[in-house]
Design a protein around this motif. Structure first.
Motif, mmCIF file in Angstrom:
data_model
loop_
_atom_site.group_PDB
_atom_site.id
_atom_site.type_symbol
_atom_site.label_atom_id
_atom_site.label_comp_id
_atom_site.label_asym_id
_atom_site.label_seq_id
_atom_site.Cartn_x
_atom_site.Cartn_y
_atom_site.Cartn_z
ATOM 1 N N UNK A 275 28.325 82.051 52.691
ATOM 2 C CA UNK A 275 29.100 81.509 51.076
ATOM 3 C C UNK A 275 28.451 80.136 51.018
ATOM 4 N N UNK A 276 28.673 79.051 51.825
ATOM 5 C CA UNK A 276 27.304 78.509 51.221
ATOM 6 C C UNK A 276 26.095 78.696 50.207
ATOM 7 N N UNK B 197 27.693 90.349 52.050
ATOM 8 C CA UNK B 197 28.159 91.650 53.805
ATOM 9 C C UNK B 197 28.267 90.871 55.333
ATOM 10 N N UNK B 198 26.921 89.742 55.514
ATOM 11 C CA UNK B 198 27.646 89.664 56.715
ATOM 12 C C UNK B 198 29.453 88.534 56.079
ATOM 13 N N UNK B 199 29.522 88.076 55.479
ATOM 14 C CA UNK B 199 30.990 87.196 54.943
ATOM 15 C C UNK B 199 32.376 88.571 55.505
ATOM 16 N N UNK B 200 31.858 89.440 54.751
ATOM 17 C CA UNK B 200 33.287 90.886 54.975
ATOM 18 C C UNK B 200 32.761 91.268 56.290
ATOM 19 N N UNK C 146 32.351 83.590 64.120
ATOM 20 C CA UNK C 146 32.661 84.542 63.019
ATOM 21 C C UNK C 146 32.873 83.479 62.007
ATOM 22 N N UNK C 147 33.869 81.895 61.647
ATOM 23 C CA UNK C 147 34.230 81.592 60.892
ATOM 24 C C UNK C 147 33.356 80.580 60.688
ATOM 25 N N UNK C 148 32.383 80.104 61.580
ATOM 26 C CA UNK C 148 31.029 79.532 61.164
ATOM 27 C C UNK C 148 29.788 80.421 60.260
ATOM 28 N N UNK C 149 30.030 81.571 60.789
ATOM 29 C CA UNK C 149 28.761 82.218 59.621
ATOM 30 C C UNK C 149 29.047 82.356 58.524
ATOM 31 N N UNK C 150 30.544 83.160 58.689
ATOM 32 C CA UNK C 150 31.256 83.352 57.202
ATOM 33 C C UNK C 150 31.122 82.109 55.800
ATOM 34 N N UNK D 252 20.060 78.287 58.415
ATOM 35 C CA UNK D 252 21.135 78.609 58.969
ATOM 36 C C UNK D 252 22.496 80.066 59.112
ATOM 37 N N UNK D 253 22.915 80.372 58.031
ATOM 38 C CA UNK D 253 23.762 81.875 57.818
ATOM 39 C C UNK D 253 23.521 83.070 59.064
#
Length: 139
Positions: A123-124, A65-68, A115-119, A14-15
């Motif tokens: 993170x999940x 890295x994706x979160x950042x 981008x918020x959804x991706x982070x 999903x991420x």
């Protein structure tokens, strides 16, 4: 293979899908040309390898890295939106048509949401990874 030792792969995917969507959103800027198109292509080039890695073999490094990068993009797009930069709010020096400004602002808000959804999804996945490790490692 014991499934308790492997975090849920689906959440990593999903991420990865969200990161790929963010890359696609940046690629959508390319046909417009100019420096924003070059920047969009560069951002897509940065998003897509992490998305691929999260899809194939998720790791904490790729997820972090994706979160950042996602949170950095939220800040950049938010700053552009509020500053009156490309697609942003109050450009007093020249007044583009209201429809153009609204379309750019809407696109910026959509990218911020992606981008918020991706982070959040990455993170999940990190959280599930930690929970799975804690369940396997005795204290």
């Amino acid at each position: 293979m014991d499934m308790r030792t492997v975090p849920e792969r689906r959440s990593g995917r999903w991420a990865a899908a969200a990161a790929a969507a963010a890359g696609a959103a940046h690629l959508a800027m390319v046909p417009g040309g100019g420096w924003m198109a070059a920047l969009g292509a560069a951002m897509a080039a940065a998003c897509l390898p992490c998305a691929w890695h999260l899809w194939r073999r998720p790791s904490l490094g790729a997820a972090r890295t994706v979160i950042g990068m996602s949170l950095a993009m939220v800040l950049v797009h938010g700053a552009l939106l509020l500053s009156g930069g490309p697609g942003g709010g109050h450009a007093h020096a020249h007044h583009p048509s209201a429809g153009t400004v609204d379309a750019h602002a809407g696109a910026m808000l959509a990218i911020i949401a992606v981008e918020l959804g991706t982070a959040l999804l990455a993170a999940a996945w990190v959280r599930r990874q930690r929970t799975a490790r804690a369940a396997v490692v005795p204290r």
